[in-house]
Motif scaffolding. Structure first.
Motif, PDB file in Angstrom:
ATOM      1  N   HIS A  94      -1.445   8.548   3.415  1.00  0.00           N
ATOM      2  CA  HIS A  94      -1.251   7.534   4.599  1.00  0.00           C
ATOM      3  C   HIS A  94      -1.170   6.328   3.743  1.00  0.00           C
ATOM      4  CE1 HIS A  94      -3.901  10.045   7.210  1.00  0.00           C
ATOM      5  NE2 HIS A  94      -2.636  10.267   7.746  1.00  0.00           N
ATOM      6  N   TYR A  95      -1.230   6.365   2.373  1.00  0.00           N
ATOM      7  CA  TYR A  95      -0.947   5.094   1.561  1.00  0.00           C
ATOM      8  C   TYR A  95       0.568   4.825   1.254  1.00  0.00           C
ATOM      9  CZ  TYR A  95      -5.768   5.837   0.325  1.00  0.00           C
ATOM     10  OH  TYR A  95      -7.137   5.938   0.368  1.00  0.00           O
ATOM     11  N   LEU A  96       1.503   5.628   1.621  1.00  0.00           N
ATOM     12  CA  LEU A  96       2.671   5.503   1.224  1.00  0.00           C
ATOM     13  C   LEU A  96       3.440   4.443   2.206  1.00  0.00           C
ATOM     14  CD1 LEU A  96       4.049   8.988   0.073  1.00  0.00           C
ATOM     15  CD2 LEU A  96       3.300   6.905  -1.341  1.00  0.00           C
ATOM     16  N   PRO A  97       3.214   4.490   3.485  1.00  0.00           N
ATOM     17  CA  PRO A  97       4.025   3.556   4.474  1.00  0.00           C
ATOM     18  C   PRO A  97       3.732   2.257   4.117  1.00  0.00           C
ATOM     19  CG  PRO A  97       3.387   5.531   5.584  1.00  0.00           C
ATOM     20  CD  PRO A  97       2.596   5.710   4.249  1.00  0.00           C
ATOM     21  N   PRO A  98       2.500   1.900   3.946  1.00  0.00           N
ATOM     22  CA  PRO A  98       2.143   0.652   3.792  1.00  0.00           C
ATOM     23  C   PRO A  98       2.768   0.097   2.312  1.00  0.00           C
ATOM     24  CG  PRO A  98       0.102   1.529   4.372  1.00  0.00           C
ATOM     25  CD  PRO A  98       1.247   2.509   4.096  1.00  0.00           C
ATOM     26  N   ALA A 140       3.646   0.935   9.576  1.00  0.00           N
ATOM     27  CA  ALA A 140       2.922   0.975   8.268  1.00  0.00           C
ATOM     28  C   ALA A 140       1.479   0.294   8.815  1.00  0.00           C
ATOM     29  CB  ALA A 140       3.570   0.376   7.298  1.00  0.00           C
ATOM     30  N   ASN A 141       1.761  -1.017   9.340  1.00  0.00           N
ATOM     31  CA  ASN A 141       0.430  -1.846   9.766  1.00  0.00           C
ATOM     32  C   ASN A 141      -0.555  -1.002  10.654  1.00  0.00           C
ATOM     33  OD1 ASN A 141      -0.780  -4.424   9.298  1.00  0.00           O
ATOM     34  ND2 ASN A 141      -0.359  -4.528  11.466  1.00  0.00           N
ATOM     35  N   LYS A 142       0.079  -0.146  11.664  1.00  0.00           N
ATOM     36  CA  LYS A 142      -0.876   0.491  12.323  1.00  0.00           C
ATOM     37  C   LYS A 142      -1.353   1.534  11.556  1.00  0.00           C
ATOM     38  CE  LYS A 142       1.947   0.097  16.807  1.00  0.00           C
ATOM     39  NZ  LYS A 142       2.905   0.597  17.756  1.00  0.00           N
ATOM     40  N   MET A 143      -0.825   2.192  10.635  1.00  0.00           N
ATOM     41  CA  MET A 143      -1.525   3.290   9.806  1.00  0.00           C
ATOM     42  C   MET A 143      -2.678   2.639   8.979  1.00  0.00           C
ATOM     43  SD  MET A 143       0.417   6.042   7.591  1.00  0.00           S
ATOM     44  CE  MET A 143       0.965   6.817   9.053  1.00  0.00           C
ATOM     45  N   LYS A 144      -2.354   1.458   8.532  1.00  0.00           N
ATOM     46  CA  LYS A 144      -3.586   0.682   7.739  1.00  0.00           C
ATOM     47  C   LYS A 144      -4.719   0.450   8.684  1.00  0.00           C
ATOM     48  CE  LYS A 144      -2.561  -3.187   5.266  1.00  0.00           C
ATOM     49  NZ  LYS A 144      -2.014  -4.523   4.895  1.00  0.00           N
TER      50      LYS A 144
END
Length: 222
Positions: A94-98, A140-144
C-alpha cells in the motif's frame, strides 16, 4: 507452458514473476491492455495477474504462488509464512502507489520507466501513459486515506526496517541461507518500483535491506 497475464507496473504481477524466475519455471508473459483488457476475454476476472496453466485459470497473486509452489517448485514453508504473506499484501504494497504516483508529473515520468521496452506503438504508449498519469494519483490518494498513510516515505522506511529486523532477523534471507516463498513475495512487490528512486533511497538508508534486495535481484530477475 504457463502464461502470465500482467501489467508490468503491477506489484502483484511482479510477485508472481519473482517466484517464477527464482524457481526457474518456464512461462510466457502477455501484457494486458488497460483499455478494455481484451487479452482477458477468456475469463470474467478483469484484474491482473491471471495465470493460465493449460485449461487451469488462476487469479490473485497469493493463490497463484501457492499453486505454483504446490505443483511445480515445492519450496518448504516456514511457520510464519502466512503472517508475512498477509503483511506483504495488506501493508507493504500500500505504500507504493503514493510513492510512485504522488502527482500527475511524477506519475507520468514513472509510467514511462515502466513502459520502456513495450511493444506497443508510440501513440498507444503515450495514451496509456497519459491516462494512467491522470488516474493513478487519485487512486494513490484514496489508498492513503483508506489505510491512514500520513507520510508514505517515512512509513515505507519503517516497514522495510520491520522486514529487516523481524523478517531477516540477522539472516541473509528470511528462509535462511537461500531465499524462500516470503523472500520472493517481498522482493517481487518491491521490484515493481525499481529505477524510480524509491528503492535506491531505501537501500542507502538501510544497507542491510539493500544487500538483501540486490541478492534477490540476482536470483529473481532484473
Amino acid at each position: 507452458m504457463l502464461t502470465l497475464y500482467q501489467f508490468n507496473s503491477c506489484p502483484f504481477c511482479w510477485k508472481v514473476k519473482a517466484f517464477l524466475n527464482y524457481t526457474k519455471i518456464p512461462y510466457n508473459v502477455v501484457e494486458v491492455t488497460p483499455f478494455g483488457m481484451k487479452e482477458l476475454d477468456f475469463t470474467d476476472h478483469k484484474k491482473v495477474p491471471v495465470l493460465k496453466d493449460d485449461a487451469e485459470i488462476l487469479v490473485e497473486s497469493s493463490a497463484i504462488v501457492r499453486y505454483l509452489n504446490d505443483k511445480y517448485a515445492h519450496l518448504l514453508p516456514n511457520p510464519q509464512d502466512d503472517e508475512w504473506q498477509a503483511w506483504v499484501d495488506n501493508t507493504l504494497v500500500h505504500y507504493l502507489p503514493p510513492l510512485i504516483h504522488p502527482n500527475i508529473g511524477k506519475s507520468f515520468h514513472n509510467l514511462g520507466l515502466v513502459m520502456t521496452g513495450s511493444k506497443d506503438g508510440a501513440v498507444k504508449r503515450f495514451l496509456v501513459r497519459l491516462v494512467g498519469a491522470m488516474v493513478m494519483p487519485r487512486v494513490a490518494n484514496k489508498m492513503k486515506l483508506k489505510h491512514n498513510i500520513q507520510n508514505p516515505a517515512a512509513e515505507f522506511q519503517t516497514a522495510l526496517a520491520h522486514w529487516v529486523d523481524k523478517g531477516l532477523a540477522g539472516k541473509d534471507f528470511y528462509a535462511g541461507e537461500q531465499p524462500g516463498l516470503v523472500d520472493s513475495s517481498v522482493f517481487g512487490v518491491l521490484r515493481s518500483a525499481q529505477g524510480m528512486g524509491i528503492l535506491e533511497t531505501a537501500a542507502a538508508t538501510n544497507p542491510t535491506f539493500g544487500r538483501w534486495y540486490e541478492a534477490c535481484r540476482g536470483m529473481m530477475g532484473a
